[in-house]
Scaffold this motif. Structure first.
Motif, PDB file in Angstrom:
ATOM      1  N   ALA A 157     -20.684   7.612  13.783  1.00  0.00           N
ATOM      2  CA  ALA A 157     -20.726   6.502  14.490  1.00  0.00           C
ATOM      3  C   ALA A 157     -19.387   5.871  14.957  1.00  0.00           C
ATOM      4  N   VAL A 158     -18.545   6.006  14.206  1.00  0.00           N
ATOM      5  CA  VAL A 158     -17.084   5.642  14.637  1.00  0.00           C
ATOM      6  C   VAL A 158     -16.448   6.551  15.573  1.00  0.00           C
ATOM      7  N   LEU A 159     -16.491   7.817  15.680  1.00  0.00           N
ATOM      8  CA  LEU A 159     -16.274   8.607  16.795  1.00  0.00           C
ATOM      9  C   LEU A 159     -16.900   8.555  17.814  1.00  0.00           C
ATOM     10  N   TRP A 160     -18.438   8.112  17.926  1.00  0.00           N
ATOM     11  CA  TRP A 160     -18.929   7.786  19.070  1.00  0.00           C
ATOM     12  C   TRP A 160     -18.434   6.774  19.879  1.00  0.00           C
ATOM     13  N   SER A 161     -18.074   5.883  18.909  1.00  0.00           N
ATOM     14  CA  SER A 161     -17.397   4.697  19.633  1.00  0.00           C
ATOM     15  C   SER A 161     -16.421   4.800  20.174  1.00  0.00           C
ATOM     16  N   VAL A 162     -15.145   5.654  19.683  1.00  0.00           N
ATOM     17  CA  VAL A 162     -13.993   6.061  20.209  1.00  0.00           C
ATOM     18  C   VAL A 162     -14.179   6.895  21.511  1.00  0.00           C
ATOM     19  N   GLN A 163     -15.250   7.709  21.635  1.00  0.00           N
ATOM     20  CA  GLN A 163     -15.725   8.364  22.773  1.00  0.00           C
ATOM     21  C   GLN A 163     -16.093   7.294  23.924  1.00  0.00           C
ATOM     22  N   MET A 164     -16.826   6.320  23.320  1.00  0.00           N
ATOM     23  CA  MET A 164     -17.423   5.460  24.711  1.00  0.00           C
ATOM     24  C   MET A 164     -16.191   4.801  25.099  1.00  0.00           C
TER      25      MET A 164
END
Length: 300
Positions: A157-164
């Protein structure tokens, strides 16, 4: 494109991802998680290629090296997020995975403040927690004891935030969202297939067994939905995008009912309503509170 149109496009991307969650969870019955990621993004690369070439033909200036480096960074973040989620599904429940992945609606505004030093509209904070609580209710309102898969999914979930955040920065700065889509898909395909060769067995029978899931995830969940995200985020913020994309949990539950005969509890319906209210709040409150300019009457 207006902000309203962009957010509706993100809502459509969430619907596609919601349906794809079923394919994503069933594909591993015959294929390893890393191979699945590599192959789905290989298909997505083919989907994005003609659109990126069309965009290049219409571009007024070539891509800068810094933009291309940003595209590669976005692809690495995308691969890492997908990998942690996919591997996490091996040792956690789909219920837990759906809720914990949805935590990106909280992490995205936090990282936006910490990394970009940008303060989102105040409504994003209560809406993010509303959406997270709605996802929790939709998942059944309970979580089993945290496993290794749960911890991997939280990091996902943290990495999805980074991608966004990367999409918001590099798509807007370059003005080339389709090129961004192509590069990030290609990075995921190369890294995924390369890692699969090193760490997972594969056979034509395994690929054939997961082919419907690979094609759906590659054509729609990866190709179409991520292109929608990259285009739409040029016209909205990463925290707002996270809230609209969190609708994937709502649509996953809906498609589970329609396609798999699953049921939604009363708490789940309450969760759907809360997610919907969070999206409405993000869309309507900034407009309702926007200062209105005085209209000067036209002299006769």
């Amino acid at each position: 494109m207006t902000r309203v149109q962009a957010n509706l496009l993100l809502l459509l991307a969430g619907a596609i991802w919601g349906a794809g969650f079923i394919a994503q969870s069933t594909a591993m019955k015959s294929l390893g998680p890393v191979w699945f990621i590599g192959l789905r993004f290989a298909v997505a690369t083919l989907v994005a290629l003609p659109f990126a070439l069309w965009e290049k033909a219409r571009a007024t200036s070539p891509l800068r090296r810094s933009d291309l480096a940003g595209f590669v960074l976005t692809g690495i973040a995308l691969f890492a997020a997908a990998a942690f989620q996919q591997v996490g599904l091996l040792t956690t429940t789909v219920t837990n995975s759906g809720f914990l992945t949805g935590l990106y609606v909280v992490f995205t505004p936090i990282l936006t403040v910490l990394v970009l030093r940008r303060r989102p509209h105040w409504i994003v904070w209560p809406a993010a927690f509303m959406a997270s609580f709605g996802i929790f209710l939709l998942s059944g309102g309970t979580l089993a004891a945290l496993t290794l898969g749960d911890m991997l999914t939280i990091f996902c979930a943290v990495l999805w935030s980074v991608q966004m955040i990367c999409v918001g920065v590099f798509s807007g700065r370059s003005g080339r969202p389709l090129a961004l889509s192509l590069v990030q898909f290609f990075v995921c395909a190369v890294v995924g297939c390369g890692a699969g060769l090193l760490f997972e067995p594969v056979s034509l029978a395994a690929i054939s067994g997961a082919l419907p899931e690979i094609l759906y995830a590659g054509l729609f969940s990866s190709g179409v939905a991520f292109i929608f995200q990259n285009v739409a985020q040029r016209y909205t913020t990463a925290p707002q995008a996270a809230i609209f994309l969190s609708s994937e949990a709502l649509f996953a539950a809906l498609f589970g009912v329609l396609l798999l005969g699953e049921t939604i509890s009363p708490a789940g319906y309450a969760g759907c309503a809360i997610i919907f209210l969070a999206m409405l709040a993000v869309e309507l409150v900034p407009e309702l509170l926007r200062p209105r300019r005085a209209v000067t009457p036209v002299e006769a």
